[in-house]
Design a protein around this motif. Structure first.
Motif, PDB file in Angstrom:
ATOM      1  N   GLY A   1      16.321  12.346   1.650  1.00  0.00           N
ATOM      2  CA  GLY A   1      16.491  11.591   2.873  1.00  0.00           C
ATOM      3  C   GLY A   1      15.253  11.639   3.750  1.00  0.00           C
ATOM      4  N   THR A   2      15.457  11.462   5.048  1.00  0.00           N
ATOM      5  CA  THR A   2      14.346  11.400   5.994  1.00  0.00           C
ATOM      6  C   THR A   2      13.523  12.686   5.996  1.00  0.00           C
ATOM      7  OG1 THR A   2      15.507   9.836   7.426  1.00  0.00           O
ATOM      8  CG2 THR A   2      13.740  11.145   8.428  1.00  0.00           C
ATOM      9  N   TYR A   3      14.203  13.819   6.050  1.00  0.00           N
ATOM     10  CA  TYR A   3      13.506  15.095   6.240  1.00  0.00           C
ATOM     11  C   TYR A   3      13.205  15.761   4.891  1.00  0.00           C
ATOM     12  CZ  TYR A   3      15.275  14.047  10.839  1.00  0.00           C
ATOM     13  OH  TYR A   3      15.575  13.402  12.013  1.00  0.00           O
ATOM     14  N   ASP A   4      12.405  15.064   4.088  1.00  0.00           N
ATOM     15  CA  ASP A   4      12.048  15.609   2.786  1.00  0.00           C
ATOM     16  C   ASP A   4      10.683  16.298   2.860  1.00  0.00           C
ATOM     17  OD1 ASP A   4      10.268  13.514   2.950  1.00  0.00           O
ATOM     18  OD2 ASP A   4      11.210  12.318   1.376  1.00  0.00           O
ATOM     19  N   ILE A   5      10.212  16.775   1.745  1.00  0.00           N
ATOM     20  CA  ILE A   5       8.948  17.515   1.724  1.00  0.00           C
ATOM     21  C   ILE A   5       7.770  16.624   2.083  1.00  0.00           C
ATOM     22  CG2 ILE A   5       8.585  17.120  -0.747  1.00  0.00           C
ATOM     23  CD1 ILE A   5       7.720  20.311   1.279  1.00  0.00           C
ATOM     24  N   LYS A   6       7.850  15.323   1.763  1.00  0.00           N
ATOM     25  CA  LYS A   6       6.763  14.399   2.099  1.00  0.00           C
ATOM     26  C   LYS A   6       6.655  14.235   3.616  1.00  0.00           C
ATOM     27  CE  LYS A   6       8.771  11.633  -0.719  1.00  0.00           C
ATOM     28  NZ  LYS A   6       9.233  10.456  -1.476  1.00  0.00           N
ATOM     29  N   TRP A   7       7.813  14.133   4.269  1.00  0.00           N
ATOM     30  CA  TRP A   7       7.815  14.049   5.742  1.00  0.00           C
ATOM     31  C   TRP A   7       7.231  15.332   6.339  1.00  0.00           C
ATOM     32  CZ3 TRP A   7      10.886  17.594   8.453  1.00  0.00           C
ATOM     33  CH2 TRP A   7      10.816  17.484   9.851  1.00  0.00           C
ATOM     34  N   LEU A   8       7.662  16.480   5.828  1.00  0.00           N
ATOM     35  CA  LEU A   8       7.194  17.759   6.366  1.00  0.00           C
ATOM     36  C   LEU A   8       5.685  17.902   6.194  1.00  0.00           C
ATOM     37  CD1 LEU A   8       7.848  20.522   7.586  1.00  0.00           C
ATOM     38  CD2 LEU A   8       8.211  21.362   5.258  1.00  0.00           C
TER      39      LEU A   8
ATOM     40  N   GLY B   1      13.330   8.476   3.354  1.00  0.00           N
ATOM     41  CA  GLY B   1      13.023   8.964   2.027  1.00  0.00           C
ATOM     42  C   GLY B   1      12.334   7.878   1.214  1.00  0.00           C
ATOM     43  N   GLY B   2      11.941   8.200   0.011  1.00  0.00           N
ATOM     44  CA  GLY B   2      11.282   7.198  -0.827  1.00  0.00           C
ATOM     45  C   GLY B   2       9.774   7.305  -0.745  1.00  0.00           C
ATOM     46  N   ASP B   3       9.118   6.152  -0.858  1.00  0.00           N
ATOM     47  CA  ASP B   3       7.657   6.112  -0.907  1.00  0.00           C
ATOM     48  C   ASP B   3       7.067   6.152   0.502  1.00  0.00           C
ATOM     49  OD1 ASP B   3       5.026   5.820  -1.513  1.00  0.00           O
ATOM     50  OD2 ASP B   3       5.174   3.738  -2.215  1.00  0.00           O
ATOM     51  N   ILE B   4       6.580   7.310   0.898  1.00  0.00           N
ATOM     52  CA  ILE B   4       6.012   7.453   2.248  1.00  0.00           C
ATOM     53  C   ILE B   4       4.700   6.689   2.378  1.00  0.00           C
ATOM     54  CG2 ILE B   4       4.619   9.529   1.816  1.00  0.00           C
ATOM     55  CD1 ILE B   4       5.625  10.591   4.526  1.00  0.00           C
ATOM     56  N   PHE B   5       4.058   6.368   1.232  1.00  0.00           N
ATOM     57  CA  PHE B   5       2.781   5.661   1.263  1.00  0.00           C
ATOM     58  C   PHE B   5       2.942   4.141   1.211  1.00  0.00           C
ATOM     59  CE2 PHE B   5       1.470   9.875  -0.326  1.00  0.00           C
ATOM     60  CZ  PHE B   5       0.560  10.187   0.679  1.00  0.00           C
TER      61      PHE B   5
END
Length: 260
Positions: free
Chosen positions: A6-13, A128-132
């Motif tokens: 979801g929103t608060y995944d490792i990519k967001w962190l 979530g998903g592709d942050i780029f």
């Protein structure tokens, strides 16, 4: 909040941590290397332009890369508070004197709020998903620039932390955000669109959280400003120079004059 999906995944962190470290590094580096006021003004202008360019870049990305002219209304219309701030920063130096000081003061405080809140609660554009994906990454990036610009207004000496800033902040909310929201909601919603400018129609977190509406959040920001400024003066100023003691001294002086 569950890390991993979801929103608060490792990519967001990772983005939040890296962007905050870079922001701190840039501010510290500029503090120790840039002393001339003209250079500081140039840097603030550059940061302001980067806020706007990163915000509207999705339109040009869609045109060039995706061959599509479609983009959200908030790309070019100041629908949300952060949009307004990003659009105003490049133009603050077109004003002089009190108008410039008012705009920089208001924008500095709001930009810190807008940047931090959005980085830590980005569910409006990232779940979530592709942050780029550029529509997502530019949203993170533009709010990082917004935070950097607001903080540099303080560390660069454009805004002195003092209680009268809170009046400028309140005036900005009432004289900039409120009219923009009312006008845009009236024009756009009467012409076939469905917008929620300045969150005046629906609270930011939705109808399930009616208490956290635009009015309450604005009030809380003003209260937090007052607490922060008071704490800052307690730490940095001598007792008699703190705003509340200066205020009480003025009242006492007026009473003394009346009795004489």
């Amino acid at each position: 909040m569950f890390m991993g999906s979801g929103t608060y995944d490792i990519k967001w962190l990772l983005y939040v941590v890296i962007s905050l470290v870079l922001t701190l590094g840039i501010l510290v580096g500029l503090h120790y290397t840039v002393k001339k006021q003209s250079v500081k003004e140039a840097i603030l202008k550059i940061f302001g332009v980067l806020c706007l360019l990163s915000h509207i870049s999705v339109y040009y990305y869609n045109m060039v890369v995706l061959h599509s002219s479609e983009t959200g209304l908030s790309t070019f219309f100041p629908i949300y508070p952060c949009n307004v701030s990003m659009m105003l920063w490049p133009g603050v130096f077109l004003f002089d004197g009190k108008a410039r000081k008012f705009l920089i003061t208001f924008l500095a405080y709001y930009s810190v709020y807008g940047g931090i809140i959005t980085l830590f609660e980005p569910s409006a554009f990232y779940t979530g998903g592709d942050i780029f994906d550029w529509s997502t990454f530019k949203a993170f990036l533009s709010h990082s620039f917004l935070l950097l610009t607001g903080l540099y207004a303080f560390t660069g000496g454009f805004v002195k932390i003092e209680m009268k800033n809170n009046l400028a902040f309140l005036m900005g909310l009432l004289l900039i955000f409120l009219p923009v929201g009312l006008i845009l909601n009236w024009i756009m919603n009467n012409n076939g669109y469905d917008i929620n400018a300045m969150y005046l129609i629906t609270p930011p977190l939705g109808k399930d959280h009616p208490f956290l509406n635009a009015w309450v959040i604005s009030f809380l920001m003003v209260i937090f400003n007052a607490l922060f400024i008071t704490a800052f003066e307690i730490i940095t100023l001598e007792k008699e120079k703190r705003w509340y003691n200066v205020f009480l001294a003025k009242i006492k002086a007026k009473k003394t004059l009346k009795t004489n």
